[in-house]
Write an enzyme that holds these catalytic residues in place. Sequence first.
Site, PDB file in Angstrom:
ATOM      1  N   ALA A   1       3.678  49.144   6.324  1.00 58.51           N
ATOM      2  CA  ALA A   1       3.217  48.815   4.976  1.00 58.51           C
ATOM      3  C   ALA A   1       3.024  50.042   4.096  1.00 58.51           C
ATOM      4  O   ALA A   1       3.042  49.959   2.875  1.00 58.51           O
ATOM      5  CB  ALA A   1       1.896  48.057   5.061  1.00 58.51           C
ATOM      6  N   LYS A   2       2.794  51.201   4.720  1.00 57.31           N
ATOM      7  CA  LYS A   2       2.572  52.476   4.019  1.00 57.31           C
ATOM      8  C   LYS A   2       1.518  52.340   2.916  1.00 57.31           C
ATOM      9  O   LYS A   2       1.690  52.841   1.805  1.00 57.31           O
ATOM     10  CB  LYS A   2       3.886  53.028   3.462  1.00 57.31           C
ATOM     11  CG  LYS A   2       4.917  53.337   4.551  1.00 57.31           C
ATOM     12  CD  LYS A   2       6.192  53.934   3.970  1.00 57.31           C
ATOM     13  CE  LYS A   2       7.171  54.257   5.070  1.00 57.31           C
ATOM     14  NZ  LYS A   2       7.770  53.052   5.707  1.00 57.31           N
ATOM     15  N   ARG A   3       0.430  51.663   3.240  1.00 59.93           N
ATOM     16  CA  ARG A   3      -0.663  51.527   2.277  1.00 59.93           C
ATOM     17  C   ARG A   3      -1.361  52.863   2.092  1.00 59.93           C
ATOM     18  O   ARG A   3      -1.324  53.720   2.968  1.00 59.93           O
ATOM     19  CB  ARG A   3      -1.655  50.468   2.740  1.00 59.93           C
ATOM     20  CG  ARG A   3      -1.069  49.081   2.934  1.00 59.93           C
ATOM     21  CD  ARG A   3      -0.489  48.516   1.650  1.00 59.93           C
ATOM     22  NE  ARG A   3      -0.133  47.113   1.788  1.00 59.93           N
ATOM     23  CZ  ARG A   3       1.038  46.602   1.454  1.00 59.93           C
ATOM     24  NH1 ARG A   3       1.976  47.396   0.971  1.00 59.93           N
ATOM     25  NH2 ARG A   3       1.278  45.312   1.593  1.00 59.93           N
TER      26      ARG A   3
END
Length: 267
Positions: A93-95
């Site tokens: 998700a690379k939040r």
Amino acid sequence: MNSFNSRLARLIQSKKSHLCIGLDISPEGIKDNSATIEDLKLHTKKVINATQDLAVAFKPNLGFFERWGSIGFQWLEETLDLIDSNTLIIGDAKRGDIGNTAKQYAKSLFDHFGFDAVTLSPYMGYDSIQPFISDPLKGAFILCRTSNPSASDFQNIETKKNKLFESVAKACYEWNTNDNIGLVVGATASEEILKVRKHAPGLPLLIPGIGKQGGDLKKSMIYGNNNGISIINISRSIIFPPDLSENSIRNAAKEYVSSMREIIDDK
């Protein structure tokens, strides 16, 4: 401690595998721009059925699902239901937000979707990481030295003592009080895996960039499993063989697992 990192280590040992398969499935990938969501679901099921016993983890990339809106989220939920409890699921998700927003992302990814781990950006600091690492059983792979061509734009900026990605590795090592933090380090920067290991001994590494991106598998395996463990993420080279058949998908995965085992045995 019963933690995400200890579970990852046990699975690597029990499956004798370091393979993580990226689920980056799209019409472009199967070379059919008219493909429907049902076509993509069928191919996803084919990939999981063909490789589940070989992979330590699957890594669905949320962008490939979010592209389709609400039916994409339904596809993601159906995909997660196909994966057994003996295989980790990493939500790519690379939040990287802070405060209440980060807490909501954590609830979405862990409580709703049920991912075992997620990928995170460290750019906003510890505030953006903390909500994801409070539960030792849930993991977070922090972007450290990535495999994309322009990764060096920021990650290799020199600070007073070292490069920025080295500072990230050092900080994550210090934050790893619950034994559930790992780092993303690209195979295309394999020599820099050694620098990461210097600052973050013992932290598991998620290493993308093998296959179509041209990363060095042997160096990644040797460096990544020195003073720690690593999993090697491979997407297109496994999930999109020329004939797109389940048998070809499985054979590609088996070849990678076999190569990894040979490297470890010869190390």
